[in-house]
Design an enzyme around this catalytic site. Sequence first.
Site, PDB file in Angstrom:
ATOM      1  N   GLU A  22     -15.987  10.285  25.798  1.00  0.00           N
ATOM      2  CA  GLU A  22     -17.095  10.116  26.577  1.00  0.00           C
ATOM      3  C   GLU A  22     -17.184  11.270  27.326  1.00  0.00           C
ATOM      4  OE1 GLU A  22     -18.820   7.163  28.082  1.00  0.00           O
ATOM      5  OE2 GLU A  22     -19.064   6.027  25.837  1.00  0.00           O
ATOM      6  N   GLU A  55     -18.031   3.234  20.134  1.00  0.00           N
ATOM      7  CA  GLU A  55     -18.364   1.659  20.972  1.00  0.00           C
ATOM      8  C   GLU A  55     -19.553   1.727  20.697  1.00  0.00           C
ATOM      9  OE1 GLU A  55     -17.953   2.454  25.583  1.00  0.00           O
ATOM     10  OE2 GLU A  55     -15.236   4.059  25.083  1.00  0.00           O
TER      11      GLU A  55
HETATM   12  C1  BG6 Z   1     -18.807   2.836  27.583  1.00  0.00           C
HETATM   13  C2  BG6 Z   1     -17.094   3.276  28.367  1.00  0.00           C
HETATM   14  O1  BG6 Z   1     -19.402   4.241  28.330  1.00  0.00           O
HETATM   15  O2  BG6 Z   1     -19.316   1.558  29.270  1.00  0.00           O
HETATM   16  C3  BG6 Z   1     -16.713   2.204  28.551  1.00  0.00           C
HETATM   17  O3  BG6 Z   1     -16.300   4.581  27.858  1.00  0.00           O
HETATM   18  C4  BG6 Z   1     -17.552   1.231  29.899  1.00  0.00           C
HETATM   19  O4  BG6 Z   1     -15.453   2.818  29.175  1.00  0.00           O
HETATM   20  C5  BG6 Z   1     -18.831   0.749  28.873  1.00  0.00           C
HETATM   21  O5  BG6 Z   1     -16.711   0.084  30.212  1.00  0.00           O
HETATM   22  C6  BG6 Z   1     -19.150   0.428  29.386  1.00  0.00           C
HETATM   23  O6  BG6 Z   1     -20.201   1.287  31.369  1.00  0.00           O
HETATM   24  P1  BG6 Z   1     -20.095   0.521  32.157  1.00  0.00           P
HETATM   25  O7  BG6 Z   1     -20.049   2.106  33.356  1.00  0.00           O
HETATM   26  O8  BG6 Z   1     -21.139  -0.268  32.370  1.00  0.00           O
HETATM   27  O9  BG6 Z   1     -18.956   0.475  32.611  1.00  0.00           O
END
Ligand code: BG6
Length: 489
Positions: free
Chosen positions: A206, A395
């Site tokens: 990301e 993801e």
């Molecule tokens: C993704 C990341 O953007 O989203 C993860 O790669 C992260 O590391 C996940 O945990 C959830 O995002 P956030 O900002 O709600 O913790």
Amino acid sequence: MFRRFSRRLFSQLVALDSFGMWATRIKSDQSEAKPAPDRRALTNFPKDFLWGTATSAYQIEGAVDEDGRGRSIWDTFSHTPGKIADHSNADHTSDHYHRYKEDVRLIKTLGVKAYRFSIAWPRVFPEGLGTPNPKGLDFYERLLDELLANGIEPFVTLYHWDLPQSLQDRLGGWQSSETSRAFANYAGYVAERLSDRVKQIFTVNECSRFVNLGYGAGVDAPGLRVSQAGLNQVRHHVALAHGLAVQAIRAQGRSDTKVGPAEDIAACLPVIDTPPNVRAAEIATRELNAGFLGVILEGKYTDGFLEHAGKDAPTFTADELKIISSPVDFVGLNIYAPQYYVAAADGALGFTVLPFPASFPHMNSDWLRIGPETMYWVPRLAAKIWNIDSIYISENGASASDELAADGQVYDTDRIMYVRNYLTQLQRATAEGIPVRGYFLWSLMDNFEWIDGFQKRFGLYHVDFNTQLRTPKLSSSFYRNVIERNAVV
Ligand code: BG6
């Protein structure tokens, strides 16, 4: 009941009836009864589809001061008062560093075939560069051996935001192309040491998120707010780091090592599926991702990107563009939420972005809007624009309130709803031949969710951060069923 029929339809039915066609029709339908549609064909994923789950080092490992690990920008940031919603940090978090064997058992219980985790750069090179710390790599060797012994294919991410603090202090982090070179050095070293066991490497996780939030809005580590020109330059350095890392991995790793980025692609969807809107979403996807995915996959910044950036455009050389666009083996897409509903429009851009109404539904994080069709359109458009033949959903997942019920269980039916709907759209994509090879559900277990601290939970396993007890949520049974049947259930 007839009130629900239009007058026109009603008269058609009466007409059919008066000719005796009504009964005939039913009869003939029965006599020519077709076999019920094969439900499996409608819901199944391709035979070799790879099911996985994912985590990242800083979010789960803890043990920040053990075995020679250096500090990262996230250690500094999370220890800075006022940065993390619940004033927490990841010093201990899910304690995976000590409990990795138990966690591999959890992975195995899920039935996934692949596990994506990240390596903490400051464990391997405590200062970012220089002499590697053997104990740092030892941990990942033990983890890899445990995964392989359990038949789980490892996918490694090299950079999931935990930049060695020393590089931030000495070079300004990603503001310097020296950091890109330091990253390539680290990538080559990891490939040399681990590519006998790791065959799939994601370079950077990301880029768009950590550049925009870490260097633009200043709400993620390192908490800077640089100018627009500075931001474009930072992003360019990350793209360069990716390209240099691809080259270093090819040079120092085994020849069967596969490599690609994992990007939170700006997700553009046609608001209504019409050819002009689909075309508009395609243009939007290309232009809004020109600063990272675009330059990696095309070897140039689009004219639109450079025009829009104007005097703030990054400075770069033709040689750098060549490095950045070193061929990759796959593209990882992190897909959570629809970001832009796009419609065709007159004008130079050829598209317009519609505003989100306040009532648009979301999961337990404000940003996590629910738009399952994102999982169909984004891979479809990306594959077409850049002619990609291998995509991983690196993801996808959802935050939920995840309270323990009186019986000690977590009935996260909202997460199941979210994942089921997104997977339905992913199945639609694979059924149409869009080349998605696998899917990593974020996340294996609850962890330190960056600036939300421990207030948001994304795990398939609930973690009690006081006792470190892991409890499978209902969604883990759901996911196991999906994997067992290779179908949306
Ligand atoms: C993704 C990341 O953007 O989203 C993860 O790669 C992260 O590391 C996940 O945990 C959830 O995002 P956030 O900002 O709600 O913790």
